[in-house]
Write an enzyme that holds these catalytic residues in place. Sequence first.
Site, PDB file in Angstrom:
ATOM      1  CE  LYS A 102       0.730   1.312   4.590  1.00 12.34           C
ATOM      2  NZ  LYS A 102       1.507   2.308   4.835  1.00 12.34           N
ATOM      3  N   PRO A 105       9.595  -4.296  -0.119  1.00 12.64           N
ATOM      4  CG  PRO A 105      10.727  -2.455  -1.090  1.00 12.64           C
ATOM      5  CD  PRO A 105       9.656  -3.409  -1.243  1.00 12.64           C
ATOM      6  N   GLY A 165       7.353   1.400   5.099  1.00 13.75           N
ATOM      7  CA  GLY A 165       6.065   2.077   5.052  1.00 13.75           C
ATOM      8  C   GLY A 165       5.151   1.749   4.030  1.00 13.75           C
ATOM      9  CG  LEU A 166       6.441   0.188   0.541  1.00 11.36           C
ATOM     10  CD1 LEU A 166       7.605  -0.472  -0.360  1.00 11.36           C
ATOM     11  CD2 LEU A 166       5.767   1.220  -0.434  1.00 11.36           C
ATOM     12  N   GLY A 167       3.652  -1.787   4.240  1.00 13.00           N
ATOM     13  CA  GLY A 167       2.478  -2.492   4.544  1.00 13.00           C
ATOM     14  C   GLY A 167       2.678  -3.814   4.452  1.00 13.00           C
ATOM     15  N   GLY A 168       3.970  -4.212   3.929  1.00  9.20           N
ATOM     16  CA  GLY A 168       4.253  -5.668   3.604  1.00  9.20           C
ATOM     17  C   GLY A 168       3.707  -6.667   4.765  1.00  9.20           C
ATOM     18  CB  SER A 199      -0.055  -4.635   7.630  1.00 13.61           C
ATOM     19  OG  SER A 199       0.636  -4.159   8.493  1.00 13.61           O
ATOM     20  CB  SER A 200      -0.212  -6.855   2.770  1.00  7.54           C
ATOM     21  OG  SER A 200      -0.764  -7.412   1.625  1.00  7.54           O
ATOM     22  CG  ASP A 231      -0.813   0.039   8.104  1.00  9.09           C
ATOM     23  OD1 ASP A 231      -1.603   0.753   8.741  1.00  9.09           O
ATOM     24  OD2 ASP A 231       0.511  -0.040   8.080  1.00  9.09           O
TER      25      ASP A 231
HETATM   26  O1  C5P Z   1      -0.477  -1.350  14.973  1.00  4.61           O
HETATM   27  P1  C5P Z   1       1.162  -1.414  14.601  1.00  4.61           P
HETATM   28  O2  C5P Z   1       1.668  -2.674  15.196  1.00  4.61           O
HETATM   29  O3  C5P Z   1       1.318  -1.382  13.007  1.00  4.61           O
HETATM   30  O4  C5P Z   1       1.912  -0.256  15.449  1.00  4.61           O
HETATM   31  C1  C5P Z   1       3.481  -0.218  15.667  1.00  4.61           C
HETATM   32  C2  C5P Z   1       3.620   0.857  16.616  1.00  4.61           C
HETATM   33  O5  C5P Z   1       3.448   2.092  15.664  1.00  4.61           O
HETATM   34  C3  C5P Z   1       2.666   0.847  17.760  1.00  4.61           C
HETATM   35  O6  C5P Z   1       3.117   0.270  18.761  1.00  4.61           O
HETATM   36  C4  C5P Z   1       2.812   2.534  18.042  1.00  4.61           C
HETATM   37  O7  C5P Z   1       4.070   2.978  18.579  1.00  4.61           O
HETATM   38  C5  C5P Z   1       2.636   3.051  16.492  1.00  4.61           C
HETATM   39  N1  C5P Z   1       1.436   3.500  15.943  1.00  4.61           N
HETATM   40  C6  C5P Z   1       0.732   4.620  16.575  1.00  4.61           C
HETATM   41  N2  C5P Z   1      -0.513   5.176  16.157  1.00  4.61           N
HETATM   42  C7  C5P Z   1      -0.988   4.309  15.276  1.00  4.61           C
HETATM   43  C8  C5P Z   1      -0.328   3.211  14.642  1.00  4.61           C
HETATM   44  C9  C5P Z   1       0.913   2.875  15.097  1.00  4.61           C
HETATM   45  O8  C5P Z   1       1.170   5.215  17.553  1.00  4.61           O
HETATM   46  N3  C5P Z   1      -2.232   4.545  14.684  1.00  4.61           N
END
Ligand code: C5P
Length: 304
Positions: A15, A98, A102-105, A107-108, A140
């Site tokens: 993404k 990669p 920040g490409l969400g790999g 999560s996808s 994500d």
């Molecule tokens: O949800 P995810 O595991 O992707 O988030 C990783 C880290 O990014 C979280 O522990 C938090 O520190 C930060 N984060 C945040 N607010 C969001 C998404 C992520 O602060 N909406």
Amino acid sequence: MISETRYARVKAFAKLNLCLEVLHRRPDGYHNLRTIFQTVSLADIIDIEVSASRRTQLHIECEVTIPGENLITLAADKVLAATKARAAIRFRLRKVIPMGAGLGGGSSDAAAVLLALPALLGKSLPVERLFEMGAGLGSDVPFFLHGGTAVGLGRGTELYPLPDIPAWPALIVASGIHVSTADAYRALARTSHPPDPAGASPSERVARALASNTDWTGSATNDFEEAVSRLHPELAAIRRTLTRAGASPAMMTGSGSAMFGVFESKEARDAAARCFPEDQVYPVSLLSRRRYRAIWARSLAGVC
Ligand code: C5P
């Protein structure tokens, strides 16, 4: 319990964030966001094989080391618990997106397991349950259950799908700089972020312009970009090169460090790609929800 071995090859797409605003920090430690998610054609490939077994066994093969917890395994555990199924499951992951860019790999990949594994186990789970499980795996992940273009609010898990937009050509430049999400949020905290101007926010303007097929690029912005570019000044140079090559917008995705540019033609995109080292560029197209769903339906057609 299934009686035969079942197999599927699925694609887990990357993404971009066409706009990303970070609002306040919440009591649970997350930040409220306003973002526009967009799937693109770049994808990891996951082969999944499920065979009958009295004892659950999970095996994952990948030619690269995945840092941290593997979201594929965590997603599989959630599906097995929710379906009360037992099986021997083998994943083979070909990592193309990669990592830490920040490409969400990751999560996808997790969302792909939530979508494919119930079908392979001969079970079905209500879609709300999948969204709940996705949100438990990462902010994500739920978006990848939708695909296409969508507004993300709250942690990023509150989703409002937007109408499909054209499959514009885009170039992703992943320079190999790894930015941890937590570091990016810390860098952001040190900036003096101006309060929201009165009126529509950038994400609202982008969403409205995309929905009405008018120019959205002037409002596209990523709150992480300035802060992360301060830590890694080479990112600003990548943005300038993309802009000079005709990209509009040229910006960062997620918490970085991948940069991307959207182009009017494949020729312009491919000319821009020649400005960067070959192993850092990924020519893609934006992927609509209609296409995303069609590809998913095709991948699982033979399974259930
Ligand atoms: O949800 P995810 O595991 O992707 O988030 C990783 C880290 O990014 C979280 O522990 C938090 O520190 C930060 N984060 C945040 N607010 C969001 C998404 C992520 O602060 N909406």
